[in-house]
Design a protein around this motif. Structure first.
Motif, PDB file in Angstrom:
ATOM      1  N   PHE A 136     -14.827 -19.144 -22.750  1.00 25.90           N
ATOM      2  CA  PHE A 136     -13.498 -19.504 -22.268  1.00 25.90           C
ATOM      3  C   PHE A 136     -13.560 -19.902 -20.798  1.00 25.90           C
ATOM      4  N   ALA A 137     -12.560 -20.677 -20.383  1.00 24.43           N
ATOM      5  CA  ALA A 137     -12.313 -20.878 -18.959  1.00 24.43           C
ATOM      6  C   ALA A 137     -11.379 -19.764 -18.503  1.00 24.43           C
ATOM      7  N   ALA A 138     -11.536 -19.317 -17.254  1.00 23.89           N
ATOM      8  CA  ALA A 138     -10.717 -18.220 -16.738  1.00 23.89           C
ATOM      9  C   ALA A 138      -9.948 -18.684 -15.516  1.00 23.89           C
ATOM     10  N   SER A 139      -8.671 -18.325 -15.460  1.00 24.36           N
ATOM     11  CA  SER A 139      -7.868 -18.651 -14.283  1.00 24.36           C
ATOM     12  C   SER A 139      -6.899 -17.512 -14.012  1.00 24.36           C
ATOM     13  N   PRO A 140      -6.820 -17.052 -12.752  1.00 19.77           N
ATOM     14  CA  PRO A 140      -5.894 -15.963 -12.420  1.00 19.77           C
ATOM     15  C   PRO A 140      -4.458 -16.453 -12.521  1.00 19.77           C
ATOM     16  N   THR A 141      -3.563 -15.581 -12.980  1.00 21.04           N
ATOM     17  CA  THR A 141      -2.166 -15.970 -13.146  1.00 21.04           C
ATOM     18  C   THR A 141      -1.221 -15.173 -12.261  1.00 21.04           C
ATOM     19  N   ALA A 142      -1.470 -13.875 -12.074  1.00 23.29           N
ATOM     20  CA  ALA A 142      -0.507 -13.066 -11.317  1.00 23.29           C
ATOM     21  C   ALA A 142      -1.136 -11.745 -10.914  1.00 23.29           C
ATOM     22  N   TYR A 143      -0.487 -11.094  -9.953  1.00 28.74           N
ATOM     23  CA  TYR A 143      -0.839  -9.739  -9.533  1.00 28.74           C
ATOM     24  C   TYR A 143       0.445  -8.944  -9.595  1.00 28.74           C
ATOM     25  N   ASP A 144       0.509  -7.914 -10.453  1.00 30.68           N
ATOM     26  CA  ASP A 144       1.785  -7.261 -10.700  1.00 30.68           C
ATOM     27  C   ASP A 144       1.925  -5.943  -9.950  1.00 30.68           C
ATOM     28  N   ASP A 145       3.055  -5.257 -10.186  1.00 27.05           N
ATOM     29  CA  ASP A 145       3.376  -4.032  -9.454  1.00 27.05           C
ATOM     30  C   ASP A 145       2.473  -2.865  -9.819  1.00 27.05           C
ATOM     31  N   ASP A 146       1.713  -2.979 -10.893  1.00 29.10           N
ATOM     32  CA  ASP A 146       0.802  -1.909 -11.297  1.00 29.10           C
ATOM     33  C   ASP A 146      -0.594  -2.081 -10.702  1.00 29.10           C
ATOM     34  N   ALA A 156      -9.794 -25.339 -24.639  1.00 28.83           N
ATOM     35  CA  ALA A 156      -9.209 -26.669 -24.846  1.00 28.83           C
ATOM     36  C   ALA A 156      -7.876 -26.806 -24.116  1.00 28.83           C
ATOM     37  N   GLY A 157      -7.786 -26.180 -22.927  1.00 27.21           N
ATOM     38  CA  GLY A 157      -6.590 -26.290 -22.110  1.00 27.21           C
ATOM     39  C   GLY A 157      -5.462 -25.365 -22.491  1.00 27.21           C
ATOM     40  N   GLU A 158      -5.591 -24.633 -23.591  1.00 23.39           N
ATOM     41  CA  GLU A 158      -4.537 -23.744 -24.055  1.00 23.39           C
ATOM     42  C   GLU A 158      -4.895 -22.288 -23.763  1.00 23.39           C
TER      43      GLU A 158
END
Length: 310
Positions: A136-146, A156-158
């Motif tokens: 897979f390709a990996a990309s960070p999305t968020a850093y949450d309150d936990d 394939a981009g999904e």
């Protein structure tokens, strides 16, 4: 010091190959070298390293890649490549140093029942089970309150899955082995939990001083200590003599093997305590980390508790 305080969290830049010249760095970078903090401050063609209450200025030298600095006597050096650095401090090779806020360039996570293994290499993920191997390709999305970092897994981009990494100590569900990261993997409609990172990140970087040993009492000429050096080398003092040996934490059960020591004579009480201390080290069956303390559990049921020296 807080052993956990600076355990690394994954930032957006941790999955991007960083440039390695000094000009690409901030003026000051704080590294985590095992449990040891090291601060590097750059000015012109020098870097000043600070650790354990001491400072040393190094001069830049020619390097085929990365940014390389050495002291005049050659006993201290700093060589950075991207977000990682190798540091030698007065001839002591520190464990791999990683910028705070980032993961190692390569880190593996695994879980049990069912078994799975996931390797994160910057922006690429390999996922393996006994039945399949996926990329897979990996990309960070968020850093949450936990205090969790969320990493999207894409094919394939999904987006097809998600990796949630938490910088809390994790114990393997079968062996009890300690690791610096807890992880939750969501993939193909299933949720898996596991651990990741190297146990050495929790124990290397500083000497540990004995604060308690169950089942033993007696006076000591010096406070017993041990240090897990790089390349599996073990050194310390048993309260009377200095010792050396080797260790391994790669398998499910840690292996500590004291192979030799100096021959200084001490009081009978000190030598009796020292003998029991070495015997317990050689029979360690589990490594635990509790509230900044290193706890070695012994086959006999005894345990040794250590605190960081600095």
């Amino acid at each position: 010091m807080n052993v956990y305080r600076n355990l690394l969290i994954l930032s957006a830049t941790s999955v991007i190959l960083a440039c390695s010249s000094v000009s690409d760095h901030a003026k000051e970078i704080v590294y985590q070298c095992g449990i040891q903090d090291v601060t590097a401050t750059f000015a012109n063609e020098t870097v000043t390293l600070a650790m354990r209450g001491q400072q040393q200025q190094l001069q830049q030298v020619v390097a085929a890649s990365g940014a390389h600095f050495k002291s005049n006597d050659g006993r201290t050096s700093y060589w950075s490549k991207g977000s990682e650095a190798t540091v030698t401090w007065h001839d002591e090779n520190l464990p791999l140093c990683i910028e705070q806020g980032k993961l190692p360039n390569n880190v593996a996570f695994s879980g049990n029942e069912p078994f799975w293994l996931l390797t994160l290499n910057r922006d690429h993920v390999s996922y393996t089970t006994p039945e399949q191997e996926l990329e897979f390709a990996a990309s960070p999305t968020a850093y949450d309150d936990d205090n969790d970092w969320l990493i999207a897994l894409r094919a394939a981009g999904e987006e097809v899955g998600q990796l949630r990494i938490n910088t809390s100590i994790c114990y393997d569900s079968m062996s009890g082995k300690a690791s610096p990261y807890s992880v939750k993997l969501v993939l193909q409609g299933n949720e898996y939990r596991g651990c990741g990172g190297e146990t050495t990140q929790l124990i290397q970087g500083q000497p540990w001083q004995l604060s308690a040993m169950t089942g033993s009492s007696g006076s000591m000429l010096d406070k017993p200590s041990l240090q897990f050096l790089t390349e599996g080398r073990l050194v310390g003092t048993d309260g009377c003599n200095r010792f050396f040996g080797h260790y391994s934490v790669d398998g499910e059960i840690p292996r500590l093997n004291v192979q030799g020591a100096t021959k200084r004579m001490c009081s009978q009480a000190s030598m009796t305590f020292a003998q029991k201390f070495i015997e317990n080290l050689n029979n360690t069956s589990k490594i635990d980390i509790k509230e900044d303390k290193l706890v070695l559990k012994v086959n006999s049921g005894q345990q040794l508790t250590f605190a960081p020296k600095y």
